[in-house]
Design an enzyme around this catalytic site. Structure first.
Site, PDB file in Angstrom:
ATOM      1  N   CYS A  56      36.202  30.760  44.298  1.00  0.00           N
ATOM      2  CA  CYS A  56      36.367  32.028  45.028  1.00  0.00           C
ATOM      3  C   CYS A  56      37.387  31.903  46.163  1.00  0.00           C
ATOM      4  O   CYS A  56      37.260  31.043  47.026  1.00  0.00           O
ATOM      5  CB  CYS A  56      35.007  32.436  45.597  1.00  0.00           C
ATOM      6  SG  CYS A  56      35.103  33.738  46.831  1.00  0.00           S
ATOM      7  N   TYR A 198      43.104  41.767  42.838  1.00  0.00           N
ATOM      8  CA  TYR A 198      41.878  42.332  42.235  1.00  0.00           C
ATOM      9  C   TYR A 198      42.078  43.813  41.922  1.00  0.00           C
ATOM     10  O   TYR A 198      41.582  44.313  40.904  1.00  0.00           O
ATOM     11  CB  TYR A 198      40.680  42.171  43.180  1.00  0.00           C
ATOM     12  CG  TYR A 198      40.123  40.758  43.203  1.00  0.00           C
ATOM     13  CD1 TYR A 198      39.047  40.399  42.398  1.00  0.00           C
ATOM     14  CD2 TYR A 198      40.676  39.777  44.033  1.00  0.00           C
ATOM     15  CE1 TYR A 198      38.524  39.111  42.415  1.00  0.00           C
ATOM     16  CE2 TYR A 198      40.172  38.490  44.053  1.00  0.00           C
ATOM     17  CZ  TYR A 198      39.102  38.154  43.255  1.00  0.00           C
ATOM     18  OH  TYR A 198      38.594  36.882  43.272  1.00  0.00           O
TER      19      TYR A 198
HETATM   20  N1  LIG Z   1      34.118  40.096  52.113  1.00  0.00           N
HETATM   21  C1  LIG Z   1      33.664  38.959  51.461  1.00  0.00           C
HETATM   22  C2  LIG Z   1      34.029  38.990  49.992  1.00  0.00           C
HETATM   23  C3  LIG Z   1      33.515  37.821  49.237  1.00  0.00           C
HETATM   24  C4  LIG Z   1      33.505  38.059  47.728  1.00  0.00           C
HETATM   25  O1  LIG Z   1      33.788  39.161  47.252  1.00  0.00           O
HETATM   26  N2  LIG Z   1      33.168  37.016  46.941  1.00  0.00           N
HETATM   27  C5  LIG Z   1      33.081  37.159  45.500  1.00  0.00           C
HETATM   28  C6  LIG Z   1      33.643  35.960  44.776  1.00  0.00           C
HETATM   29  S1  LIG Z   1      35.361  35.788  44.804  1.00  0.00           S
HETATM   30  C7  LIG Z   1      31.628  37.166  45.090  1.00  0.00           C
HETATM   31  O2  LIG Z   1      30.872  36.307  45.493  1.00  0.00           O
HETATM   32  N3  LIG Z   1      31.237  38.113  44.245  1.00  0.00           N
HETATM   33  C8  LIG Z   1      29.927  38.148  43.690  1.00  0.00           C
HETATM   34  C9  LIG Z   1      29.554  39.520  43.216  1.00  0.00           C
HETATM   35  O3  LIG Z   1      30.257  40.486  43.551  1.00  0.00           O
HETATM   36  O4  LIG Z   1      28.543  39.600  42.500  1.00  0.00           O
HETATM   37  C10 LIG Z   1      34.263  37.772  52.171  1.00  0.00           C
HETATM   38  O5  LIG Z   1      35.491  37.732  52.379  1.00  0.00           O
HETATM   39  O6  LIG Z   1      33.510  36.903  52.564  1.00  0.00           O
END
Ligand SMILES: N[C@@H](CCC(=O)N[C@@H](CS)C(=O)NCC(=O)O)C(=O)O
Length: 331
Positions: A56, A198
């Protein structure tokens, strides 16, 4: 037009606006570790744990800072398995699974937990948001300090300085004289590049894709220009020393040719063929600066995107190219 959640696009409809553009939700846990007297989350060795995925880009920011600031013995880390279920999100590896990189283990704090979501429910049984990494966990109160990477990195810049050597205390990734510029760069870098890729990949209409890809490449052109003029002073975004701007950009650029070009259709150009200054900058960070190179795992990165985002890649086949994932310093 309203976007529906379907078998082909299983992401929740609320992640998109009426134009089919991705809207990333805001993070819910927004506390701060602070060295101010009386703070609820004071800096302490061994008290906090970072849950990440090496795949990530947002979590990758926190791994880079942890190494740059020498916080490895102060904040422990666990990485989840690179496969993310669209419905159930991340899982921990099992005790018999072996994946590349350090700290890819079952949850050392809650060995009974199978998924990251159990951590969120431990912190808040009524939690309704997405189960994202990174998570900065407080072992003492069994709660989440923050799940917002842009804020976690800033806590790590200074709040643990009292526990660090003089040399590490001096590592300043957000120097006062550059704060205005860094914040300005962060705005468009986030919208058009970090989140921009994205927006390209998950766009639900041709027009949304076109707008996102146009903004992305206009911003890459701007970065190329900046790196070309900074290169007379040094190899970093602002020349002589590493700042937050390098970190925020690196996590997307290192994934660009191996993943985003193919999966997110950001294929107007590749970094290695069209952006000589960005290419030189990213190779320098990867090969010469351990905090960048040693926190980068192409196995986690490629494995994650191509097997998890099944609506974009239903077969789950991971492409073999580009070969190599990143070119050598002189190539
Ligand atoms: N705003 C968050 C975004 C984090 C994020 O979107 N992480 C993604 C992975 S790249 C995630 O864990 N997604 C899991 C999901 O949406 O189920 C940050 O910057 O900490």
């Amino acid at each position: 037009m309203s976007i529906q959640s379907t078998k082909e696009n299983p992401l929740p409809a609320k992640l998109f606006n009426e134009k089919g553009e991705l809207q990333r939700p805001v993070s819910r846990f927004r506390n701060w570790i602070s060295s101010e007297p009386g703070s609820r989350f004071p800096p302490e060795k061994g008290r906090y744990h970072l849950y990440v995925s090496y795949a990530c880009p947002w979590a990758h920011r926190t791994l880079i800072i942890r190494k740059l600031k020498g916080l490895e013995s102060i904040i422990s880390v666990t990485s989840v398995h690179f496969h993310m279920s669209i419905v159930d999100s991340w899982r921990f590896v099992g005790p018999d699974e072996s994946l590349p990189m350090e700290d890819v283990t079952p949850d050392p704090l809650h060995p009974e937990f199978k998924r990251l979501k159990e951590l969120y429910y431990r912190a808040d049984p009524n939690y309704t948001g997405r189960f994202t990494v990174p998570v900065l966990w407080d072992k003492k109160t069994e709660s989440i300090v923050s799940n917002e990477s842009s804020e976690i990195i800033r806590m790590l810049y200074t709040e643990f300085d009292g526990l660090l050597s003089e040399e590490k205390r001096k590592v300043d990734l957000y120097p006062r004289e550059l704060r205005g510029e860094i914040d300005e760069v962060n705005g468009w870098t986030y919208d058009n590049i970090n989140n921009g890729v994205y927006k390209c990949g998950l766009a639900q209409t041709q027009a949304a894709y076109h707008d996102a890809v146009t903004a992305l490449f206009a911003s890459l052109d701007k970065v190329e220009q900046q790196l070309s003029s900074a290169s007379k002073d040094g190899p970093y975004y602002f020349g002589a020393f590493i700042t937050e701007a390098d970190i925020r950009l690196y996590v997307t650029i290192i994934r660009f040719d191996p993943v985003y070009v193919a999966l997110f259709k950001t294929n107007r150009a590749m970094i290695r063929t069209h952006y000589p200054y960005i290419h030189r900058w990213v190779k320098h960070l990867y090969w010469n600066v351990e905090a960048f190179g040693k926190t980068t795992s192409f196995e986690h990165i490629k494995g994650h995107y191509f097997t998890s985002l099944t609506m974009l890649n239903p077969s789950g086949i991971v492409p073999e190219g580009p070969v190599p994932d990143i070119l050598g310093l002189d190539e």
